[in-house]
Scaffold this motif. Sequence first.
Motif, PDB file in Angstrom:
ATOM      1  N   GLN A 140     -98.036  25.861  -6.585  1.00 54.14           N
ATOM      2  CA  GLN A 140     -98.456  25.065  -7.547  1.00 54.14           C
ATOM      3  C   GLN A 140     -98.169  23.451  -7.128  1.00 54.14           C
ATOM      4  O   GLN A 140     -96.974  23.291  -6.696  1.00 54.14           O
ATOM      5  CB  GLN A 140     -97.861  25.335  -8.985  1.00 54.14           C
ATOM      6  N   PHE A 141     -99.282  22.629  -6.919  1.00 53.10           N
ATOM      7  CA  PHE A 141     -98.915  21.337  -6.519  1.00 53.10           C
ATOM      8  C   PHE A 141     -99.284  20.557  -7.992  1.00 53.10           C
ATOM      9  O   PHE A 141    -100.012  20.567  -8.523  1.00 53.10           O
ATOM     10  CB  PHE A 141    -100.242  20.990  -5.606  1.00 53.10           C
ATOM     11  N   SER A 142     -98.278  19.187  -7.939  1.00 54.68           N
ATOM     12  CA  SER A 142     -98.723  18.200  -8.706  1.00 54.68           C
ATOM     13  C   SER A 142     -98.463  16.960  -8.029  1.00 54.68           C
ATOM     14  O   SER A 142     -97.658  16.677  -7.098  1.00 54.68           O
ATOM     15  CB  SER A 142     -97.761  18.242  -9.905  1.00 54.68           C
ATOM     16  N   CYS A 143     -98.833  15.566  -8.763  1.00 54.07           N
ATOM     17  CA  CYS A 143     -98.660  14.118  -8.224  1.00 54.07           C
ATOM     18  C   CYS A 143     -97.618  13.407  -8.795  1.00 54.07           C
ATOM     19  O   CYS A 143     -97.497  13.532 -10.076  1.00 54.07           O
ATOM     20  CB  CYS A 143    -100.009  13.563  -7.818  1.00 54.07           C
ATOM     21  N   SER A 144     -97.041  12.511  -8.133  1.00 55.93           N
ATOM     22  CA  SER A 144     -95.919  11.600  -9.077  1.00 55.93           C
ATOM     23  C   SER A 144     -96.854  10.606  -9.986  1.00 55.93           C
ATOM     24  O   SER A 144     -98.310  10.665  -9.688  1.00 55.93           O
ATOM     25  CB  SER A 144     -95.212  10.804  -7.815  1.00 55.93           C
ATOM     26  N   PRO A 145     -96.029  10.240 -11.008  1.00 54.66           N
ATOM     27  CA  PRO A 145     -96.964   9.321 -11.820  1.00 54.66           C
ATOM     28  C   PRO A 145     -97.652   8.242 -11.085  1.00 54.66           C
ATOM     29  O   PRO A 145     -97.170   7.495  -9.979  1.00 54.66           O
ATOM     30  CB  PRO A 145     -95.782   8.586 -12.720  1.00 54.66           C
ATOM     31  N   GLY A 146     -99.023   7.727 -11.235  1.00 57.30           N
ATOM     32  CA  GLY A 146     -99.728   6.736 -10.738  1.00 57.30           C
ATOM     33  C   GLY A 146    -100.545   7.431  -9.597  1.00 57.30           C
ATOM     34  O   GLY A 146    -101.096   6.471  -8.901  1.00 57.30           O
ATOM     35  N   HIS A 147    -100.434   8.785  -9.382  1.00 51.30           N
ATOM     36  CA  HIS A 147    -101.042   9.148  -8.611  1.00 51.30           C
ATOM     37  C   HIS A 147    -102.173  10.452  -9.043  1.00 51.30           C
ATOM     38  O   HIS A 147    -101.680  10.925  -9.904  1.00 51.30           O
ATOM     39  CB  HIS A 147    -100.313   9.929  -7.102  1.00 51.30           C
TER      40      HIS A 147
END
Length: 447
Positions: free
Chosen positions: A414-421
């Motif tokens: 499972q992949f996620s991005c940092s805030p602002g991305h």
Amino acid sequence: MSGNRFVYGKHLQFSCDAGYELVGGSAIITCQADGTWDGAVPICNKIQCPPGQSPSHGHVTGNIQYGDTISYTCDAGYVLTGDATSTCLSTGVWSNQPPQCTELQCASLAAPNHGMVSSSTNLVGDTVTFSCDPGFEIHGSTDRLCQADGTWSGSQPRCRKVRCPELSAPANGDMTGGNRYQNQVHFSCNTGYQLVGSTTLTCQADQTWSGPVPNCSPTQCPSMQVSNGFITGGTVFGTTASCGCDPGYLLIGPATTTCQSIGTWSASAPTCTIKDCQPLVAPNHGSVTGGNTYGDVATYACDPGYEMVGSPTQTCQDNQHWSGSPPYCIRMECAKLDAPLHGSISGTSYVGDTVTFSCDTGYEITSGSSSRTCQSTQTWTGTQPTCTRIKCPTVSAPANGNMVGSIEFGDQLQFSCSPGHQLIGSSTLTCQADQMWDVTVPTCSRK
């Protein structure tokens, strides 16, 4: 010319009869003024031929004037070739050419039948010698001389076969044949007698016989022997012999035979043959070795991968039957193997068979053998395999992002991005059976 008168200036010419020639004076003379001749009167002499030349190995005799004849002769051993005489002609030449003296030869002599003649030039004085082949003797002249008259001395010899000493027939026998070289004498015996020695003698080149005269002895038949058996009785004409065999052997042929007048038995000696059992048949998947005669032991064996049930040997007995019953061969088997967890197995477990292991989808063999063979020792080759879940390649979280999950077959990341991305691509990757991820890793981009 007496009584003749010649006047001044008169010429006289002289000539000779055939075979004569003018000698001295002048052939023509003239009467001179003083009443004399100006030359002398010639005379006529007989013409001469050249002296005769003696031929090589010969002589010439006789006068050489016109009308004379010379004679030619040859030395002893030579013969005249040409004219023996020549006459001096009126022309001063001889009527014939000089002859030659050639060496006298005798006619060639042939070798007699079964003989030889020494080589010779056949000239007068030569000697030839005759000889005969081995076994022949000469009759006539051994040596012949070529004589001065060109004939041979003596007479042509002949070669005749030599004789051997006269022989006498043996007692109680008879004899036929001659006694010259290469003749043969044949011997025979009366009924009831047997020839001891050679039946034929040959007269040899050295006038001796090829062997001694044989004897005639009372007829006896040859001794008989029977292997693995026995014979009783005599060997003289009229005797009957009885034959038998040792235990365990069979008599083949007549049990009795009689000695005949010609020294032979009325029947051939029998034979004793060892008893036989029926040939054995190898069991299926096996073999049998050994003979099948009395006392033989047959040994059975099974092919690799088979084991015997029953006795491995049988013996051929006196009753011509085999002891016991033949064994048989059954196929050997290894202990059955189990399929690995998350896998399967295929194949049979007999000696020589090979079983093959495979893993379920998403699993692979990571330890042990992918196949195992049942050996003749009834043990398996290799080791039991293990099926382990396959893994996909390790991946890293995208920059400015996070990743959670595992990389084995069926697992997800499972992949996620940092805030602002924000995520570009799929947020989930699934590990497949081909050890590949179903999609590519996403990226994180600034909003």
